[in-house]
Design a protein around this motif. Structure first.
Motif, PDB file in Angstrom:
ATOM      1  N   GLY A  13      47.082  44.097  29.424  1.00 36.40           N
ATOM      2  CA  GLY A  13      47.960  44.189  30.545  1.00 36.40           C
ATOM      3  C   GLY A  13      48.259  43.295  31.368  1.00 36.40           C
ATOM      4  N   LYS A  14      47.408  42.539  31.781  1.00 35.87           N
ATOM      5  CA  LYS A  14      47.373  41.160  32.519  1.00 35.87           C
ATOM      6  C   LYS A  14      48.384  40.318  31.808  1.00 35.87           C
ATOM      7  CE  LYS A  14      42.689  41.739  33.846  1.00 35.87           C
ATOM      8  NZ  LYS A  14      41.689  41.175  33.873  1.00 35.87           N
ATOM      9  N   THR A  15      48.206  40.216  30.743  1.00 36.93           N
ATOM     10  CA  THR A  15      49.085  39.109  29.776  1.00 36.93           C
ATOM     11  C   THR A  15      50.330  39.426  29.696  1.00 36.93           C
ATOM     12  OG1 THR A  15      46.852  38.836  28.346  1.00 36.93           O
ATOM     13  CG2 THR A  15      49.123  38.145  27.644  1.00 36.93           C
ATOM     14  N   LEU A  16      50.565  40.827  29.523  1.00 38.74           N
ATOM     15  CA  LEU A  16      52.105  41.415  29.744  1.00 38.74           C
ATOM     16  C   LEU A  16      52.573  41.211  30.984  1.00 38.74           C
ATOM     17  CD1 LEU A  16      51.966  44.436  27.395  1.00 38.74           C
ATOM     18  CD2 LEU A  16      53.145  42.196  26.899  1.00 38.74           C
ATOM     19  N   GLY A  17      51.682  41.782  31.905  1.00 42.24           N
ATOM     20  CA  GLY A  17      52.429  41.407  33.456  1.00 42.24           C
ATOM     21  C   GLY A  17      52.620  39.949  33.908  1.00 42.24           C
ATOM     22  N   VAL A  18      51.817  39.207  33.514  1.00 37.74           N
ATOM     23  CA  VAL A  18      51.959  37.749  33.600  1.00 37.74           C
ATOM     24  C   VAL A  18      53.281  37.287  33.095  1.00 37.74           C
ATOM     25  CG1 VAL A  18      51.398  35.339  33.608  1.00 37.74           C
ATOM     26  CG2 VAL A  18      49.732  37.291  34.437  1.00 37.74           C
ATOM     27  N   LEU A  19      53.417  37.580  31.659  1.00 38.45           N
ATOM     28  CA  LEU A  19      54.732  37.019  30.904  1.00 38.45           C
ATOM     29  C   LEU A  19      55.834  37.728  31.286  1.00 38.45           C
ATOM     30  CD1 LEU A  19      53.600  37.164  27.261  1.00 38.45           C
ATOM     31  CD2 LEU A  19      53.856  35.245  28.759  1.00 38.45           C
ATOM     32  N   ALA A  20      55.782  39.158  31.922  1.00 44.45           N
ATOM     33  CA  ALA A  20      57.055  39.889  32.489  1.00 44.45           C
ATOM     34  C   ALA A  20      57.308  39.127  33.904  1.00 44.45           C
ATOM     35  CB  ALA A  20      56.927  41.058  32.573  1.00 44.45           C
ATOM     36  N   GLY A  21      56.314  38.908  34.655  1.00 40.99           N
ATOM     37  CA  GLY A  21      56.535  38.505  36.004  1.00 40.99           C
ATOM     38  C   GLY A  21      56.984  36.797  35.748  1.00 40.99           C
ATOM     39  N   SER A  22      56.576  36.021  34.680  1.00 43.85           N
ATOM     40  CA  SER A  22      56.890  34.761  34.570  1.00 43.85           C
ATOM     41  C   SER A  22      58.590  34.780  34.132  1.00 43.85           C
ATOM     42  CB  SER A  22      56.222  34.104  33.751  1.00 43.85           C
ATOM     43  OG  SER A  22      54.787  34.043  34.023  1.00 43.85           O
ATOM     44  N   ALA A  23      58.908  35.684  33.337  1.00 45.39           N
ATOM     45  CA  ALA A  23      60.237  35.776  32.890  1.00 45.39           C
ATOM     46  C   ALA A  23      61.240  36.132  34.038  1.00 45.39           C
ATOM     47  CB  ALA A  23      60.346  36.712  31.633  1.00 45.39           C
ATOM     48  N   LEU A  24      60.688  37.140  34.721  1.00 40.39           N
ATOM     49  CA  LEU A  24      61.596  37.518  35.829  1.00 40.39           C
ATOM     50  C   LEU A  24      61.749  36.438  36.860  1.00 40.39           C
ATOM     51  CD1 LEU A  24      60.564  41.042  36.416  1.00 40.39           C
ATOM     52  CD2 LEU A  24      62.881  40.244  35.498  1.00 40.39           C
ATOM     53  N   GLY A  25      60.635  35.655  37.086  1.00 39.72           N
ATOM     54  CA  GLY A  25      60.379  34.497  38.100  1.00 39.72           C
ATOM     55  C   GLY A  25      61.452  33.426  37.737  1.00 39.72           C
ATOM     56  N   LEU A  26      61.252  33.018  36.245  1.00 39.30           N
ATOM     57  CA  LEU A  26      62.148  32.032  35.852  1.00 39.30           C
ATOM     58  C   LEU A  26      63.634  32.311  36.047  1.00 39.30           C
ATOM     59  CD1 LEU A  26      60.262  30.971  32.702  1.00 39.30           C
ATOM     60  CD2 LEU A  26      60.794  29.605  34.607  1.00 39.30           C
ATOM     61  N   ILE A  27      63.985  33.480  36.036  1.00 40.86           N
ATOM     62  CA  ILE A  27      65.402  33.946  36.202  1.00 40.86           C
ATOM     63  C   ILE A  27      65.842  33.941  37.656  1.00 40.86           C
ATOM     64  CG2 ILE A  27      66.957  36.134  36.233  1.00 40.86           C
ATOM     65  CD1 ILE A  27      65.523  37.033  33.740  1.00 40.86           C
ATOM     66  N   TYR A  28      64.766  34.196  38.489  1.00 40.54           N
ATOM     67  CA  TYR A  28      65.011  34.114  39.914  1.00 40.54           C
ATOM     68  C   TYR A  28      65.008  32.591  40.380  1.00 40.54           C
ATOM     69  CZ  TYR A  28      64.897  34.595  44.936  1.00 40.54           C
ATOM     70  OH  TYR A  28      65.069  34.613  46.213  1.00 40.54           O
ATOM     71  N   LEU A  29      64.180  31.832  39.714  1.00 40.64           N
ATOM     72  CA  LEU A  29      63.780  30.364  39.888  1.00 40.64           C
ATOM     73  C   LEU A  29      65.442  29.710  40.079  1.00 40.64           C
ATOM     74  CD1 LEU A  29      61.796  28.577  40.597  1.00 40.64           C
ATOM     75  CD2 LEU A  29      61.741  27.918  38.108  1.00 40.64           C
ATOM     76  N   PHE A  30      66.343  30.060  39.206  1.00 43.95           N
ATOM     77  CA  PHE A  30      67.688  29.465  38.869  1.00 43.95           C
ATOM     78  C   PHE A  30      68.497  30.021  40.133  1.00 43.95           C
ATOM     79  CE2 PHE A  30      65.760  28.956  34.559  1.00 43.95           C
ATOM     80  CZ  PHE A  30      65.994  27.480  34.691  1.00 43.95           C
ATOM     81  N   PHE A  31      68.554  30.909  40.768  1.00 46.16           N
ATOM     82  CA  PHE A  31      69.245  31.606  41.536  1.00 46.16           C
ATOM     83  C   PHE A  31      68.967  31.697  43.138  1.00 46.16           C
ATOM     84  CE2 PHE A  31      70.292  33.294  37.415  1.00 46.16           C
ATOM     85  CZ  PHE A  31      71.357  32.857  37.056  1.00 46.16           C
ATOM     86  N   GLY A  32      67.577  31.311  43.437  1.00 47.76           N
ATOM     87  CA  GLY A  32      67.062  31.774  44.703  1.00 47.76           C
ATOM     88  C   GLY A  32      67.103  30.681  45.549  1.00 47.76           C
ATOM     89  N   LEU A  33      66.883  31.199  46.823  1.00 40.51           N
ATOM     90  CA  LEU A  33      66.074  30.303  47.979  1.00 40.51           C
ATOM     91  C   LEU A  33      64.676  30.781  48.003  1.00 40.51           C
ATOM     92  CD1 LEU A  33      67.006  28.406  50.206  1.00 40.51           C
ATOM     93  CD2 LEU A  33      67.178  30.511  51.548  1.00 40.51           C
TER      94      LEU A  33
END
Length: 77
Positions: A13-33
């Motif tokens: 669960g933690k592994t999937l959570g970090v992977l999902a969070g990292s994927a969403l975070g990378l998407i946000y990283l390109f567009f946010g403040l």
């Protein structure tokens, strides 16, 4: 390779959570403040949800939250 298998078996669960969070975070990283703070928050949220799943706890304890809110609102009656 055995390290990743052990991590996957013991902390799925933690592994999937970090992977999902990292994927969403990378998407946000390109567009946010405030990129670093939001990225860290998203990854931590994924980790927290995954940790709850590993322990078999509900991700969002709706019943406990509802009981807490009802106790707080009784003061105004």
């Amino acid at each position: 390779m055995r390290v990743w298998e052990g991590v996957w078996e013991g902390h799925r669960g933690k592994t999937l959570g970090v992977l999902a969070g990292s994927a969403l975070g990378l998407i946000y990283l390109f567009f946010g403040l405030w990129r670093m703070l939001i990225f860290a928050l998203i990854v931590y949220t994924g980790y927290y949800i995954g940790k709850k799943m590993d322990r078999g706890e509900p991700v969002f304890p709706a019943e406990d939250t509802w009981r807490w809110l009802m106790d707080k609102w009784r003061l105004f009656r």
